[in-house]
Scaffold this active site. Sequence first.
Site, PDB file in Angstrom:
ATOM      1  N   ARG A  18      13.698  11.028  -3.130  1.00  0.00           N
ATOM      2  CA  ARG A  18      14.179  10.020  -2.176  1.00  0.00           C
ATOM      3  C   ARG A  18      14.477   8.703  -2.895  1.00  0.00           C
ATOM      4  NH1 ARG A  18      14.073   7.797   3.174  1.00  0.00           N
ATOM      5  NH2 ARG A  18      12.727   5.972   3.347  1.00  0.00           N
ATOM      6  N   HIS A  35      14.594   2.080   6.579  1.00  0.00           N
ATOM      7  CA  HIS A  35      13.597   1.036   6.351  1.00  0.00           C
ATOM      8  C   HIS A  35      13.713  -0.059   7.418  1.00  0.00           C
ATOM      9  CE1 HIS A  35      13.274   2.042   1.785  1.00  0.00           C
ATOM     10  NE2 HIS A  35      12.454   2.759   2.511  1.00  0.00           N
ATOM     11  N   ARG A  49      12.773  11.659   3.999  1.00  0.00           N
ATOM     12  CA  ARG A  49      11.379  11.775   3.612  1.00  0.00           C
ATOM     13  C   ARG A  49      10.941  13.236   3.731  1.00  0.00           C
ATOM     14  NH1 ARG A  49      11.794   7.272   7.046  1.00  0.00           N
ATOM     15  NH2 ARG A  49      11.122   5.288   6.122  1.00  0.00           N
ATOM     16  N   HIS A  95       9.002  12.184  -3.098  1.00  0.00           N
ATOM     17  CA  HIS A  95       9.217  10.744  -3.098  1.00  0.00           C
ATOM     18  C   HIS A  95      10.146  10.321  -4.239  1.00  0.00           C
ATOM     19  CE1 HIS A  95       8.106   7.040  -1.160  1.00  0.00           C
ATOM     20  NE2 HIS A  95       7.820   6.462  -2.300  1.00  0.00           N
ATOM     21  N   LYS A 112      10.636   7.842  10.623  1.00  0.00           N
ATOM     22  CA  LYS A 112       9.357   7.129  10.652  1.00  0.00           C
ATOM     23  C   LYS A 112       9.427   5.967  11.625  1.00  0.00           C
ATOM     24  CE  LYS A 112       6.034   4.996   7.483  1.00  0.00           C
ATOM     25  NZ  LYS A 112       5.777   4.631   6.063  1.00  0.00           N
ATOM     26  N   TYR A 148      12.105  -0.425  -3.385  1.00  0.00           N
ATOM     27  CA  TYR A 148      12.192   1.030  -3.419  1.00  0.00           C
ATOM     28  C   TYR A 148      13.211   1.500  -4.446  1.00  0.00           C
ATOM     29  CZ  TYR A 148      11.433   5.551  -1.177  1.00  0.00           C
ATOM     30  OH  TYR A 148      11.046   6.837  -0.915  1.00  0.00           O
TER      31      TYR A 148
END
Length: 378
Positions: free
Chosen positions: A322, A345, A225, A319, A251, A354
């Site tokens: 990615r 994730h 990210r 984004h 994240k 995604y």
Amino acid sequence: MTPSAPPTRPGNRPAPADGGSPVRPPGRTPTTGPAEGASPFDRAVALFLSRTRHTRSGSAHTERAYRTDLRHFAAFLAERGHAERHPPETDAPEDAPLPFDAVTRRDAEVYLAGLAAEHAARTVRRRVSCVRSFYRFLRGLELVAHNPFDALDLPDVDRKSETHKVLSDDELARAARLLAADVAAADRRLATSEPGPDRARAFAALFTATRRRVAFTLMAFAGLRRAEVVGLTREAIVERPDGFALAFRGKGGKVRAVPLVGFAYRPMFDWLAVRRRVPTTAPTVLVTLNGRPVAPKQLKRDCRALGLRVEARHPLTPHVLRRTFATRALQASGDIRSVQVLLGHSSIATTEVYTHVDLDGLRTLVEATALPDADPAP
């Protein structure tokens, strides 16, 4: 690439080792409590953000997003607090905002309607969800009697609506070639430059070109990210015989392990060689020529400029890079569980929406299952 002695550059001073302003951790801005004399609403927001800051999933990005959304809600309270809301006998000024603990279900519906008239469904859901969480927090502290945002019907969001926005293989290869050519050209310029200002400018060009290339590589060929790229620390890079390995917290505080091998190895190797020539106390891998951590917006600007050079079909963003990595990884392996791990994730459902698999790829897959001697269907 053969680094020479560090060039001098006007205004390029080393970051102070001591006695000066400390380098801030990447992605984290100083936070303070409410100012003296702050309104009850501001004090409630400060409490909410403090809770967010110290939760397991709290991050600087989340805190900034909450702060922005609650400022928007504060503007609504100010507009909503018209004179007719106050009984004539009260001393409240005509421009007094609606108290946050007096918000009703009707006020919440008006807020939702106003958002829906001006913003996309994704923005509407995010802002209402933030305010809803805010009121749940206040209910837990018994600062409000009810949550007026509970059970609101929010607009649906098609999470798959942008999965087609990925770079094609040709666009990706073209972008990689352009960035590699930029580095090679800057390296040649530095090798032939004269000592003094000319060499300083040549080094600045090489520094910028190698940094852009490694940032692109981390997003497009490792799936990081944007926040993970700018927050990556030197300690997160482990050199191995076959390349580099990244081990860092992504994240939600989840530990990620991502290999940098093959094509992805050289951009990192070149960048680290150039970075060592800039005095800095910043712990991040990506720094500016002045030794400060790179701002997330810089990566966004670099992507936009690269997309224009490549003439990509869609605006190029971190984004998109990615998502391109995720799609290509799934197409190459067919192992969505491994792709989930690489992307960091929490849910495999997130990985499913995604990634993008085009119809041509599906047709090829179906055709591959056909029996070679089977008669065609009548």
